[in-house]
Design a protein around this motif. Sequence first.
Motif, PDB file in Angstrom:
ATOM      1  N   CYS A 159       7.925   8.657   4.554  1.00  0.00           N
ATOM      2  CA  CYS A 159       7.975   8.074   3.211  1.00  0.00           C
ATOM      3  C   CYS A 159       8.213   9.175   2.168  1.00  0.00           C
ATOM      4  CB  CYS A 159       6.667   7.342   2.919  1.00  0.00           C
ATOM      5  SG  CYS A 159       6.589   6.725   1.232  1.00  0.00           S
ATOM      6  N   PRO A 160       9.297   9.088   1.393  1.00  0.00           N
ATOM      7  CA  PRO A 160       9.569  10.105   0.382  1.00  0.00           C
ATOM      8  C   PRO A 160       8.460  10.227  -0.667  1.00  0.00           C
ATOM      9  CG  PRO A 160      11.463   8.674   0.686  1.00  0.00           C
ATOM     10  CD  PRO A 160      10.341   8.076   1.462  1.00  0.00           C
ATOM     11  N   MET A 161       7.815   9.101  -0.987  1.00  0.00           N
ATOM     12  CA  MET A 161       6.708   9.172  -1.962  1.00  0.00           C
ATOM     13  C   MET A 161       5.603  10.063  -1.416  1.00  0.00           C
ATOM     14  SD  MET A 161       5.928   5.484  -3.599  1.00  0.00           S
ATOM     15  CE  MET A 161       5.411   4.593  -2.142  1.00  0.00           C
ATOM     16  N   TRP A 162       5.223   9.829  -0.170  1.00  0.00           N
ATOM     17  CA  TRP A 162       4.168  10.605   0.467  1.00  0.00           C
ATOM     18  C   TRP A 162       4.586  12.073   0.577  1.00  0.00           C
ATOM     19  CZ3 TRP A 162      -0.331  12.125   2.076  1.00  0.00           C
ATOM     20  CH2 TRP A 162      -0.453  12.967   3.166  1.00  0.00           C
ATOM     21  N   GLN A 186      -2.253   7.505  -1.864  1.00  0.00           N
ATOM     22  CA  GLN A 186      -1.990   6.406  -2.813  1.00  0.00           C
ATOM     23  C   GLN A 186      -0.490   6.111  -2.921  1.00  0.00           C
ATOM     24  OE1 GLN A 186      -3.961   6.533  -6.705  1.00  0.00           O
ATOM     25  NE2 GLN A 186      -5.146   8.237  -5.909  1.00  0.00           N
ATOM     26  N   TYR A 187       0.319   7.179  -2.720  1.00  0.00           N
ATOM     27  CA  TYR A 187       1.769   7.027  -2.800  1.00  0.00           C
ATOM     28  C   TYR A 187       2.346   6.770  -1.404  1.00  0.00           C
ATOM     29  CZ  TYR A 187       1.634   8.609  -7.617  1.00  0.00           C
ATOM     30  OH  TYR A 187       1.388   8.711  -8.965  1.00  0.00           O
ATOM     31  N   SER A 188       1.964   5.648  -0.844  1.00  0.00           N
ATOM     32  CA  SER A 188       2.460   5.245   0.476  1.00  0.00           C
ATOM     33  C   SER A 188       2.153   3.755   0.617  1.00  0.00           C
ATOM     34  CB  SER A 188       1.734   6.016   1.580  1.00  0.00           C
ATOM     35  OG  SER A 188       0.393   5.573   1.673  1.00  0.00           O
ATOM     36  N   PRO A 189       2.835   3.053   1.527  1.00  0.00           N
ATOM     37  CA  PRO A 189       2.478   1.651   1.741  1.00  0.00           C
ATOM     38  C   PRO A 189       1.012   1.508   2.135  1.00  0.00           C
ATOM     39  CG  PRO A 189       4.580   2.151   2.777  1.00  0.00           C
ATOM     40  CD  PRO A 189       4.031   3.464   2.296  1.00  0.00           C
ATOM     41  N   LEU A 218       3.901   1.978  -7.069  1.00  0.00           N
ATOM     42  CA  LEU A 218       4.753   0.789  -6.969  1.00  0.00           C
ATOM     43  C   LEU A 218       6.162   1.071  -7.494  1.00  0.00           C
ATOM     44  CD1 LEU A 218       4.314  -2.093  -6.050  1.00  0.00           C
ATOM     45  CD2 LEU A 218       3.536  -2.662  -8.363  1.00  0.00           C
ATOM     46  N   PHE A 219       6.237   1.805  -8.599  1.00  0.00           N
ATOM     47  CA  PHE A 219       7.545   2.053  -9.205  1.00  0.00           C
ATOM     48  C   PHE A 219       8.162   3.373  -8.734  1.00  0.00           C
ATOM     49  CE2 PHE A 219       5.859  -1.339 -11.767  1.00  0.00           C
ATOM     50  CZ  PHE A 219       6.976  -2.138 -11.938  1.00  0.00           C
ATOM     51  N   ASP A 238       6.700  -6.808   5.991  1.00  0.00           N
ATOM     52  CA  ASP A 238       7.974  -6.540   5.295  1.00  0.00           C
ATOM     53  C   ASP A 238       7.609  -5.761   4.029  1.00  0.00           C
ATOM     54  OD1 ASP A 238      10.413  -6.485   4.057  1.00  0.00           O
ATOM     55  OD2 ASP A 238      10.938  -8.539   4.641  1.00  0.00           O
ATOM     56  N   ILE A 239       7.506  -4.459   4.176  1.00  0.00           N
ATOM     57  CA  ILE A 239       6.940  -3.629   3.105  1.00  0.00           C
ATOM     58  C   ILE A 239       7.826  -3.640   1.862  1.00  0.00           C
ATOM     59  CG2 ILE A 239       6.236  -1.265   2.489  1.00  0.00           C
ATOM     60  CD1 ILE A 239       5.487  -0.888   5.484  1.00  0.00           C
ATOM     61  N   THR A 240       9.137  -3.505   2.042  1.00  0.00           N
ATOM     62  CA  THR A 240      10.003  -3.443   0.849  1.00  0.00           C
ATOM     63  C   THR A 240       9.985  -4.771   0.072  1.00  0.00           C
ATOM     64  OG1 THR A 240      11.865  -3.836   2.340  1.00  0.00           O
ATOM     65  CG2 THR A 240      11.539  -1.595   1.618  1.00  0.00           C
ATOM     66  N   GLU A 241       9.959  -5.898   0.801  1.00  0.00           N
ATOM     67  CA  GLU A 241       9.893  -7.188   0.094  1.00  0.00           C
ATOM     68  C   GLU A 241       8.550  -7.327  -0.623  1.00  0.00           C
ATOM     69  OE1 GLU A 241      12.211  -9.499  -0.561  1.00  0.00           O
ATOM     70  OE2 GLU A 241      13.596  -8.131   0.422  1.00  0.00           O
ATOM     71  N   THR A 242       7.491  -6.833   0.016  1.00  0.00           N
ATOM     72  CA  THR A 242       6.159  -6.906  -0.604  1.00  0.00           C
ATOM     73  C   THR A 242       6.143  -6.078  -1.894  1.00  0.00           C
ATOM     74  OG1 THR A 242       5.201  -7.090   1.597  1.00  0.00           O
ATOM     75  CG2 THR A 242       3.693  -6.529  -0.180  1.00  0.00           C
ATOM     76  N   ILE A 243       6.759  -4.903  -1.847  1.00  0.00           N
ATOM     77  CA  ILE A 243       6.771  -4.037  -3.033  1.00  0.00           C
ATOM     78  C   ILE A 243       7.562  -4.697  -4.164  1.00  0.00           C
ATOM     79  CG2 ILE A 243       7.755  -1.837  -3.891  1.00  0.00           C
ATOM     80  CD1 ILE A 243       6.599  -0.563  -1.299  1.00  0.00           C
ATOM     81  N   LYS A 244       8.662  -5.353  -3.828  1.00  0.00           N
ATOM     82  CA  LYS A 244       9.435  -6.054  -4.869  1.00  0.00           C
ATOM     83  C   LYS A 244       8.606  -7.173  -5.512  1.00  0.00           C
ATOM     84  CE  LYS A 244      13.467  -7.108  -3.074  1.00  0.00           C
ATOM     85  NZ  LYS A 244      14.478  -7.243  -2.005  1.00  0.00           N
TER      86      LYS A 244
END
Length: 316
Positions: free
Chosen positions: A16-19, A26-29, A49-50, A67-73
């Motif tokens: 994960c690029p955020m991580w 906190q910056y991860s799914p 989230l953003f 479905d992590i990306t759909e959940t984030i949207k």
Amino acid sequence: MSYFNCHGCSLCLLSCPMWQQQRDVQYSPQGLFKALQHNASHDDIAPALFSCLLCGTCDILCPENIDITETIKTLRKEAFAHGIEAELNKKIVSLLAQPSSELKIEENTIILPGKALRTKPMRLTKIQSLLSSVADTALSLDDGDDIALALETGIEISEHRLHNFLEPLRAAKRLYVSNGHLLKSLRQWLPASELLALGHSLSLLSELTKELNHNDLYLIEARSFHLDHKQKITHYDQLRHQQGCHMNLDLQRNAIPIAAGGLNAIKPMLDSKEQARWILSGHNIQRIIVECAEDEVVMSQVSDLPILHIADLMEA
Ligand code: SF4
Ligand code: SF4
């Protein structure tokens, strides 16, 4: 599966690029979902989230099939409804409200190249000719960049805007799309058409890939790669073995994204140059070959090596 099914295995942190940039769970799914399981508010989770690139790496790793990306949207949509990131919301809504191009029925095969590729008309002409072996290929009048941004944030797209975008595309039997995120939705909206990733389609042309060599770093466009991961991993593995080139694949064979386009381009939350340096680290190379035109710009900011779009291999 919803975020309640997250059991905290941490697999989604691997690429994960955020991580990678924040080194903070906190910056991860996992961090997002565990926070929500413990009643965190949308305000609490908004920074992560953003920051998400919707690169899709975590989707293919999650053993719970969330479905992590759909959940984030969906969570972004809820955050907007709570008044969070109001300026960003306003900006995307105003982009959606701009008049779209005139309706026109186009060819059997249509390319949606995206803004960055449109700045290089000669390259675009070459791509058209490379993909026109079977049928004439036309450029779409409308790349749907505003629609792609709305999709990334769960913002509602008016029927009128969607109609104007889709109607000229309906007659096409095949569409090549550079934006991997838009590609996912176009497959739902135009089920009768064949929807292909532009960069991946070019990577199938042997007249281009025969020019790759062991001194090249080949950058796969991450979003469309993760969208069809099972099918595409075999192709890219073969390409890597045949040509001996390096790729932006990690040990789990996920494509590390650069973070050059999409939401991060209009509201930078992750440093795309840091992503580029991460990708470059450990590779002894002499050239960089990109599938995605946005990646070319970022790579040129951190490297003095020659950088070519895959279509440029025709004349390399
Ligand atoms: S989509 Fe990419 S950036 Fe977003 S949480 Fe998943 S791996 Fe991280
Ligand atoms: S991979 Fe899935 S189950 Fe594991 S921590 Fe991440 S979101 Fe939760």
